[in-house]
Design a protein around this motif. Sequence first.
Motif, mmCIF file in Angstrom:
data_model
loop_
_atom_site.group_PDB
_atom_site.id
_atom_site.type_symbol
_atom_site.label_atom_id
_atom_site.label_comp_id
_atom_site.label_asym_id
_atom_site.label_seq_id
_atom_site.Cartn_x
_atom_site.Cartn_y
_atom_site.Cartn_z
ATOM 1 N N PRO A 1 -5.437 15.617 4.009
ATOM 2 C CA PRO A 1 -6.287 14.469 4.362
ATOM 3 C C PRO A 1 -5.791 13.154 3.773
ATOM 4 O O PRO A 1 -5.973 12.096 4.380
ATOM 5 C CB PRO A 1 -7.660 14.851 3.796
ATOM 6 N N THR A 2 -5.164 13.226 2.599
ATOM 7 C CA THR A 2 -4.665 11.997 1.968
ATOM 8 C C THR A 2 -3.604 11.327 2.827
ATOM 9 O O THR A 2 -3.683 10.130 3.127
ATOM 10 C CB THR A 2 -4.076 12.305 0.577
ATOM 11 N N ILE A 3 -2.610 12.091 3.251
ATOM 12 C CA ILE A 3 -1.509 11.528 4.041
ATOM 13 C C ILE A 3 -1.990 11.089 5.425
ATOM 14 O O ILE A 3 -1.630 10.003 5.903
ATOM 15 C CB ILE A 3 -0.359 12.553 4.153
ATOM 16 N N VAL A 4 -2.823 11.917 6.064
ATOM 17 C CA VAL A 4 -3.346 11.562 7.394
ATOM 18 C C VAL A 4 -4.142 10.268 7.328
ATOM 19 O O VAL A 4 -4.011 9.381 8.176
ATOM 20 C CB VAL A 4 -4.213 12.705 7.966
ATOM 21 N N THR A 5 -4.971 10.133 6.298
ATOM 22 C CA THR A 5 -5.809 8.944 6.172
ATOM 23 C C THR A 5 -4.977 7.695 5.922
ATOM 24 O O THR A 5 -5.279 6.626 6.467
ATOM 25 C CB THR A 5 -6.826 9.125 5.033
ATOM 26 N N VAL A 6 -3.949 7.801 5.101
ATOM 27 C CA VAL A 6 -3.082 6.648 4.840
ATOM 28 C C VAL A 6 -2.427 6.180 6.138
ATOM 29 O O VAL A 6 -2.369 4.978 6.432
ATOM 30 C CB VAL A 6 -2.004 6.999 3.792
ATOM 31 N N ILE A 7 -1.967 7.134 6.947
ATOM 32 C CA ILE A 7 -1.312 6.774 8.213
ATOM 33 C C ILE A 7 -2.300 6.112 9.168
ATOM 34 O O ILE A 7 -2.045 5.035 9.713
ATOM 35 C CB ILE A 7 -0.689 8.024 8.874
ATOM 36 N N VAL A 8 -3.456 6.752 9.368
ATOM 37 C CA VAL A 8 -4.442 6.237 10.326
ATOM 38 C C VAL A 8 -4.998 4.890 9.893
ATOM 39 O O VAL A 8 -5.088 3.945 10.676
ATOM 40 C CB VAL A 8 -5.590 7.246 10.512
ATOM 41 N N SER A 9 -5.384 4.797 8.623
ATOM 42 C CA SER A 9 -6.074 3.597 8.162
ATOM 43 C C SER A 9 -5.143 2.438 7.861
ATOM 44 O O SER A 9 -5.413 1.303 8.258
ATOM 45 C CB SER A 9 -6.900 3.927 6.913
ATOM 46 N N ILE A 10 -4.055 2.705 7.165
ATOM 47 C CA ILE A 10 -3.176 1.627 6.725
ATOM 48 C C ILE A 10 -2.131 1.275 7.781
ATOM 49 O O ILE A 10 -2.060 0.134 8.250
ATOM 50 C CB ILE A 10 -2.471 1.988 5.404
ATOM 51 N N ILE A 11 -1.324 2.253 8.176
ATOM 52 C CA ILE A 11 -0.201 1.985 9.075
ATOM 53 C C ILE A 11 -0.674 1.583 10.468
ATOM 54 O O ILE A 11 -0.288 0.533 10.999
ATOM 55 C CB ILE A 11 0.734 3.205 9.170
ATOM 56 N N VAL A 12 -1.522 2.424 11.072
ATOM 57 C CA VAL A 12 -1.966 2.156 12.442
ATOM 58 C C VAL A 12 -2.729 0.843 12.528
ATOM 59 O O VAL A 12 -2.451 -0.009 13.384
ATOM 60 C CB VAL A 12 -2.832 3.320 12.971
ATOM 61 N N ALA B 1 0.827 -1.206 0.000
ATOM 62 C CA ALA B 1 0.000 0.000 0.000
ATOM 63 C C ALA B 1 0.864 1.259 0.000
ATOM 64 O O ALA B 1 0.563 2.239 -0.700
ATOM 65 C CB ALA B 1 -0.935 -0.002 1.216
ATOM 66 N N LEU B 2 1.938 1.241 0.765
ATOM 67 C CA LEU B 2 2.842 2.398 0.810
ATOM 68 C C LEU B 2 3.541 2.599 -0.522
ATOM 69 O O LEU B 2 3.753 3.741 -0.963
ATOM 70 C CB LEU B 2 3.861 2.218 1.923
ATOM 71 N N ILE B 3 3.911 1.497 -1.175
ATOM 72 C CA ILE B 3 4.525 1.597 -2.504
ATOM 73 C C ILE B 3 3.529 2.201 -3.489
ATOM 74 O O ILE B 3 3.860 3.092 -4.276
ATOM 75 C CB ILE B 3 4.995 0.204 -2.982
ATOM 76 N N GLY B 4 2.295 1.718 -3.452
ATOM 77 C CA GLY B 4 1.258 2.278 -4.317
ATOM 78 C C GLY B 4 0.981 3.730 -4.020
ATOM 79 O O GLY B 4 0.714 4.533 -4.923
ATOM 80 N N ALA B 5 1.088 4.109 -2.733
ATOM 81 C CA ALA B 5 0.822 5.493 -2.338
ATOM 82 C C ALA B 5 1.832 6.462 -2.940
ATOM 83 O O ALA B 5 1.514 7.635 -3.177
ATOM 84 C CB ALA B 5 0.835 5.615 -0.814
ATOM 85 N N CYS B 6 3.048 5.977 -3.190
ATOM 86 C CA CYS B 6 4.073 6.844 -3.794
ATOM 87 C C CYS B 6 3.631 7.349 -5.169
ATOM 88 O O CYS B 6 4.053 8.421 -5.617
ATOM 89 C CB CYS B 6 5.388 6.080 -3.929
ATOM 90 N N ILE B 7 2.783 6.573 -5.840
ATOM 91 C CA ILE B 7 2.245 6.998 -7.134
ATOM 92 C C ILE B 7 0.892 7.676 -6.960
ATOM 93 O O ILE B 7 0.617 8.700 -7.576
ATOM 94 C CB ILE B 7 2.099 5.792 -8.088
ATOM 95 N N MET B 8 0.054 7.119 -6.086
ATOM 96 C CA MET B 8 -1.318 7.606 -5.984
ATOM 97 C C MET B 8 -1.446 8.926 -5.223
ATOM 98 O O MET B 8 -2.369 9.697 -5.472
ATOM 99 C CB MET B 8 -2.193 6.538 -5.330
ATOM 100 N N VAL B 9 -0.553 9.207 -4.281
ATOM 101 C CA VAL B 9 -0.617 10.496 -3.575
ATOM 102 C C VAL B 9 -0.368 11.663 -4.540
ATOM 103 O O VAL B 9 -1.094 12.666 -4.502
ATOM 104 C CB VAL B 9 0.357 10.524 -2.374
ATOM 105 N N PRO B 10 0.624 11.581 -5.435
ATOM 106 C CA PRO B 10 0.752 12.639 -6.447
ATOM 107 C C PRO B 10 -0.479 12.756 -7.343
ATOM 108 O O PRO B 10 -0.776 13.836 -7.852
ATOM 109 C CB PRO B 10 1.979 12.194 -7.259
ATOM 110 N N VAL B 11 -1.206 11.641 -7.536
ATOM 111 C CA VAL B 11 -2.454 11.702 -8.313
ATOM 112 C C VAL B 11 -3.469 12.590 -7.588
ATOM 113 O O VAL B 11 -4.197 13.353 -8.221
ATOM 114 C CB VAL B 11 -3.032 10.287 -8.547
ATOM 115 N N SER B 12 -3.513 12.508 -6.253
ATOM 116 C CA SER B 12 -4.411 13.363 -5.474
ATOM 117 C C SER B 12 -4.078 14.835 -5.708
ATOM 118 O O SER B 12 -4.972 15.677 -5.882
ATOM 119 C CB SER B 12 -4.290 13.041 -3.982
ATOM 120 N N TYR B 13 -2.801 15.141 -5.694
ATOM 121 C CA TYR B 13 -2.355 16.514 -5.934
ATOM 122 C C TYR B 13 -2.761 16.958 -7.342
ATOM 123 O O TYR B 13 -3.324 18.045 -7.528
ATOM 124 C CB TYR B 13 -0.836 16.583 -5.778
#
Length: 452
Positions: free
Chosen positions: A299-310, A99-111
Amino acid sequence: MANFLLQVEHIITNVSDAIWPVFLPFILVVGAITSIRTIFIVQKKATLPSKLTLKNAIGPAAISLGAMIGTGAVVGVMGALSKLSAAGQNNIEAMAIWALIGACIMVPVSYSETLNSKIMGKTPKEYISSLISPKLGMVYAVCFVALAVFGFGGFQFSGIDSVSAIVASKFMGIETTLMQRYLFIVIPVIAVIAVLVLSKKHEIFMSAMTYMIGTAITGYFIFFLIFLTKTASYVPTYLQGMIDGMLNPVNAMFGVPLGFILGMQKIIQTAETGLGALAMAAQESDSAPREGAMISLIPTIVTVIVSIIVTSYIASYGVRNGMIQFPADAVTRLTQLFETAQSVTGTFGLIVFSAFTVLSALTTILGSYYYMTKLFKNNPINRNIAIYLTLVIAAGTLAVFGANVVFEAVDLLLFVLCGINVTALMIFTFTEWKNYIINDNDDFDSLDRKAS
């Protein structure tokens, strides 16, 4: 009825399992191309530099966080971990690293999604209709409402149902039935939502969302810091599980790692990246395109941390210490997660989880109504309310009596929405963006050719 729901769930699961291994390479490639062109070409030529201001950030960030984050996301991640375990993946931490690897591509998509939407001054439905076709724009709008109200709302109701069962059992010693929880928990929540929307007072509640979601996240992070401190010796085991899970994956169709598929589904589901939600929330402020895009990252980064990592860390700790047994149904999964939290942090963990559930569930369910009014702003308000409440009732009912149907429907709708929206954005970055160039500069064609 139960057999019918099982048949529907089976059909949706088979379709989803066949589509995602093909869809993932597509969305990663298209998302990467769109992000690169947006950041290095479109942004330079069609926007002006701007700074992030607190006044402009609060509203959109609160709406996005309120609608995105919640126990529903936690339930979804727990469901993915359970599915990964059922497939024979011993290192469930694999989903987190993928998920973190995918986020490296998908977070810039949010931007990029927010930046391009602000440049055009259009919501996703509007620019999809303009760039591709009005019919596809309508398909997008209908699917988004189904996902936000029925799918994500169903996740929240599933969380509320699970928490009510846990609290009744832990504090009152009462084992409640599905019907009791439906009648005395879910129906009252639906009634409160109906009163707020029918009285046209939901906007007051939306204004309070900033404080509600802020309180929920603050309490949740405090809880996790305590949990992490008390289990610090487990961190190396968790990280090693990530590495082992990635190096020794269980593959799905076409050899794509199952952990990667589930991780990407959860990134798109929890952070709503590529779905258009962030772009719609950004329309609430007068922020410049670059500022609006920066706001969307919060919200994108906060949500990834809360939902995925935690969630994955607590679940991993619970599995390794015998407190969580996968696979399991939705209520059992969340019960085990709560028990794991309580075993480390005591009653405080249970209280925080319960408060987080109530606050985030209400903001998520009402946040979906905000998106519906944005997508169907030309509809009579009473029609929007009627459709919204019908979907909310269906979500609440199926969350209790047929939760897995909701989960599988969400995975399918994610594919449809993300595919349509990201394709439209890519089209914009290749053609229409030139209509929004601010400074006359004849050398943009050379830059365009280089990026291509």
